[in-house]
Scaffold this motif. Sequence first.
Motif, PDB file in Angstrom:
ATOM      1  N   ALA A 101       7.547   2.027   3.413  1.00  0.00           N
ATOM      2  CA  ALA A 101       8.279   0.989   2.679  1.00  0.00           C
ATOM      3  C   ALA A 101       7.976   1.066   1.188  1.00  0.00           C
ATOM      4  CB  ALA A 101       7.914  -0.387   3.222  1.00  0.00           C
ATOM      5  N   ARG A 102       6.700   1.217   0.855  1.00  0.00           N
ATOM      6  CA  ARG A 102       6.294   1.309  -0.555  1.00  0.00           C
ATOM      7  C   ARG A 102       6.946   2.513  -1.224  1.00  0.00           C
ATOM      8  NH1 ARG A 102       0.699   0.717  -0.314  1.00  0.00           N
ATOM      9  NH2 ARG A 102       0.634   2.822   0.491  1.00  0.00           N
ATOM     10  N   THR A 103       6.919   3.660  -0.555  1.00  0.00           N
ATOM     11  CA  THR A 103       7.518   4.875  -1.107  1.00  0.00           C
ATOM     12  C   THR A 103       9.022   4.706  -1.299  1.00  0.00           C
ATOM     13  OG1 THR A 103       5.819   6.213  -0.032  1.00  0.00           O
ATOM     14  CG2 THR A 103       7.827   7.354  -0.734  1.00  0.00           C
ATOM     15  N   GLY A 151       4.703  -3.319  -4.332  1.00  0.00           N
ATOM     16  CA  GLY A 151       3.417  -4.019  -4.268  1.00  0.00           C
ATOM     17  C   GLY A 151       3.319  -4.900  -3.034  1.00  0.00           C
ATOM     18  N   ALA A 152       4.396  -5.621  -2.756  1.00  0.00           N
ATOM     19  CA  ALA A 152       4.402  -6.483  -1.561  1.00  0.00           C
ATOM     20  C   ALA A 152       4.330  -5.642  -0.294  1.00  0.00           C
ATOM     21  CB  ALA A 152       5.657  -7.354  -1.552  1.00  0.00           C
ATOM     22  N   ALA A 153       5.085  -4.570  -0.239  1.00  0.00           N
ATOM     23  CA  ALA A 153       5.095  -3.706   0.945  1.00  0.00           C
ATOM     24  C   ALA A 153       3.728  -3.081   1.179  1.00  0.00           C
ATOM     25  CB  ALA A 153       6.163  -2.618   0.802  1.00  0.00           C
ATOM     26  N   GLY A 154       3.047  -2.733   0.102  1.00  0.00           N
ATOM     27  CA  GLY A 154       1.709  -2.161   0.223  1.00  0.00           C
ATOM     28  C   GLY A 154       0.721  -3.126   0.866  1.00  0.00           C
ATOM     29  N   LYS A 155       0.987  -4.435   0.721  1.00  0.00           N
ATOM     30  CA  LYS A 155       0.132  -5.460   1.339  1.00  0.00           C
ATOM     31  C   LYS A 155       0.618  -5.836   2.741  1.00  0.00           C
ATOM     32  CE  LYS A 155      -0.529  -7.595  -3.153  1.00  0.00           C
ATOM     33  NZ  LYS A 155      -0.129  -8.762  -3.948  1.00  0.00           N
ATOM     34  N   GLY A 156       1.738  -5.236   3.149  1.00  0.00           N
ATOM     35  CA  GLY A 156       2.298  -5.561   4.452  1.00  0.00           C
ATOM     36  C   GLY A 156       3.164  -6.802   4.450  1.00  0.00           C
ATOM     37  N   GLU A 157       3.590  -7.241   3.268  1.00  0.00           N
ATOM     38  CA  GLU A 157       4.424  -8.435   3.134  1.00  0.00           C
ATOM     39  C   GLU A 157       5.887  -8.034   3.012  1.00  0.00           C
ATOM     40  OE1 GLU A 157       2.972 -10.192  -0.455  1.00  0.00           O
ATOM     41  OE2 GLU A 157       1.006 -10.643   0.399  1.00  0.00           O
ATOM     42  N   SER A 158       6.759  -8.759   3.684  1.00  0.00           N
ATOM     43  CA  SER A 158       8.194  -8.513   3.550  1.00  0.00           C
ATOM     44  C   SER A 158       8.655  -8.946   2.169  1.00  0.00           C
ATOM     45  CB  SER A 158       8.977  -9.282   4.613  1.00  0.00           C
ATOM     46  OG  SER A 158       8.718  -8.758   5.888  1.00  0.00           O
ATOM     47  N   TYR A 159       9.556  -8.179   1.587  1.00  0.00           N
ATOM     48  CA  TYR A 159      10.084  -8.509   0.266  1.00  0.00           C
ATOM     49  C   TYR A 159      11.597  -8.635   0.369  1.00  0.00           C
ATOM     50  CZ  TYR A 159      11.001  -8.406  -4.732  1.00  0.00           C
ATOM     51  OH  TYR A 159      11.401  -8.746  -6.005  1.00  0.00           O
ATOM     52  N   GLN A 193      16.200  -2.970 -12.013  1.00  0.00           N
ATOM     53  CA  GLN A 193      16.039  -2.276 -10.737  1.00  0.00           C
ATOM     54  C   GLN A 193      14.626  -1.723 -10.591  1.00  0.00           C
ATOM     55  OE1 GLN A 193      19.068   0.658  -9.141  1.00  0.00           O
ATOM     56  NE2 GLN A 193      17.530   2.058  -9.924  1.00  0.00           N
ATOM     57  N   LEU A 194      14.119  -1.124 -11.643  1.00  0.00           N
ATOM     58  CA  LEU A 194      12.779  -0.539 -11.613  1.00  0.00           C
ATOM     59  C   LEU A 194      11.704  -1.616 -11.451  1.00  0.00           C
ATOM     60  CD1 LEU A 194      11.139   2.069 -11.833  1.00  0.00           C
ATOM     61  CD2 LEU A 194      11.100   1.740 -14.304  1.00  0.00           C
ATOM     62  N   VAL A 195      11.798  -2.683 -12.226  1.00  0.00           N
ATOM     63  CA  VAL A 195      10.793  -3.755 -12.164  1.00  0.00           C
ATOM     64  C   VAL A 195      10.791  -4.424 -10.791  1.00  0.00           C
ATOM     65  CG1 VAL A 195      10.208  -6.051 -13.070  1.00  0.00           C
ATOM     66  CG2 VAL A 195      10.741  -4.180 -14.639  1.00  0.00           C
ATOM     67  N   LEU A 196      11.970  -4.764 -10.263  1.00  0.00           N
ATOM     68  CA  LEU A 196      12.030  -5.409  -8.950  1.00  0.00           C
ATOM     69  C   LEU A 196      11.531  -4.471  -7.850  1.00  0.00           C
ATOM     70  CD1 LEU A 196      15.411  -7.364  -9.154  1.00  0.00           C
ATOM     71  CD2 LEU A 196      13.087  -8.283  -9.272  1.00  0.00           C
ATOM     72  N   SER A 197      11.799  -3.189  -7.987  1.00  0.00           N
ATOM     73  CA  SER A 197      11.335  -2.232  -6.981  1.00  0.00           C
ATOM     74  C   SER A 197       9.819  -2.062  -7.027  1.00  0.00           C
ATOM     75  CB  SER A 197      12.047  -0.891  -7.160  1.00  0.00           C
ATOM     76  OG  SER A 197      13.419  -1.025  -6.852  1.00  0.00           O
ATOM     77  N   ILE A 198       9.248  -2.134  -8.203  1.00  0.00           N
ATOM     78  CA  ILE A 198       7.783  -2.076  -8.312  1.00  0.00           C
ATOM     79  C   ILE A 198       7.167  -3.317  -7.667  1.00  0.00           C
ATOM     80  CG2 ILE A 198       5.857  -2.199  -9.950  1.00  0.00           C
ATOM     81  CD1 ILE A 198       7.573  -0.341 -11.791  1.00  0.00           C
ATOM     82  N   MET A 199       7.776  -4.481  -7.891  1.00  0.00           N
ATOM     83  CA  MET A 199       7.297  -5.707  -7.253  1.00  0.00           C
ATOM     84  C   MET A 199       7.398  -5.587  -5.731  1.00  0.00           C
ATOM     85  SD  MET A 199       8.959  -8.494  -9.897  1.00  0.00           S
ATOM     86  CE  MET A 199       8.778  -9.837  -8.778  1.00  0.00           C
ATOM     87  N   ALA A 200       8.508  -5.029  -5.259  1.00  0.00           N
ATOM     88  CA  ALA A 200       8.706  -4.848  -3.818  1.00  0.00           C
ATOM     89  C   ALA A 200       7.687  -3.873  -3.244  1.00  0.00           C
ATOM     90  CB  ALA A 200      10.122  -4.349  -3.548  1.00  0.00           C
ATOM     91  N   GLY A 208      14.912   7.369   1.772  1.00  0.00           N
ATOM     92  CA  GLY A 208      13.801   6.616   2.351  1.00  0.00           C
ATOM     93  C   GLY A 208      14.185   5.957   3.658  1.00  0.00           C
ATOM     94  N   TRP A 209      15.369   5.389   3.723  1.00  0.00           N
ATOM     95  CA  TRP A 209      15.841   4.718   4.929  1.00  0.00           C
ATOM     96  C   TRP A 209      15.988   5.710   6.078  1.00  0.00           C
ATOM     97  CZ3 TRP A 209      20.729   4.695   7.530  1.00  0.00           C
ATOM     98  CH2 TRP A 209      20.888   3.663   8.465  1.00  0.00           C
ATOM     99  N   LEU A 210      16.584   6.861   5.793  1.00  0.00           N
ATOM    100  CA  LEU A 210      16.764   7.877   6.834  1.00  0.00           C
ATOM    101  C   LEU A 210      15.426   8.389   7.376  1.00  0.00           C
ATOM    102  CD1 LEU A 210      19.778   9.882   5.360  1.00  0.00           C
ATOM    103  CD2 LEU A 210      19.791   8.390   7.383  1.00  0.00           C
ATOM    104  N   VAL A 211      14.443   8.532   6.494  1.00  0.00           N
ATOM    105  CA  VAL A 211      13.137   9.052   6.901  1.00  0.00           C
ATOM    106  C   VAL A 211      12.317   8.012   7.654  1.00  0.00           C
ATOM    107  CG1 VAL A 211      10.915   9.876   6.007  1.00  0.00           C
ATOM    108  CG2 VAL A 211      13.053  10.791   5.073  1.00  0.00           C
TER     109      VAL A 211
END
Length: 110
Positions: free
Chosen positions: A12-14, A92-100, A83-90, A30-33
């Motif tokens: 998810a983070r990637t 970070g959340a995914a890295g913690k296991g949190e849904s974004y 897009q870049l800023v929101l994706s970085i925030m996402a 990413g979705w396909l993989v």
Amino acid sequence: MASATQEERTGARTTYIITGIFSWLGALIGWLVWKDKGSFAKDQTTEALNFGITTGIGFVILSVLTRMIPMLGILSLALWIVQLVLSIMAAGAAGKGESYRYPFSLRLIK
């Protein structure tokens, strides 16, 4: 939703990071993989894909408008930065296991 495995969080983070850089194409890859790696990975990569499609549509619209009013070209840069800023925030959340959830996104893919 069950707790996300390290593999799902990494996927998810990637996906979020490549979505921030490459928009819908990165999100699609990413979705396909990762979509079949678990429920968290599927949910988050689908979120990234929907956001990538949404911003992709925005870039197409801005491209057409910029041909008519060249000064609107700066909005494409602004959209890419958002897009870049929101994706970085996402990511970070995914890295913690949190849904974004992105604050704005068409939900075209379920």
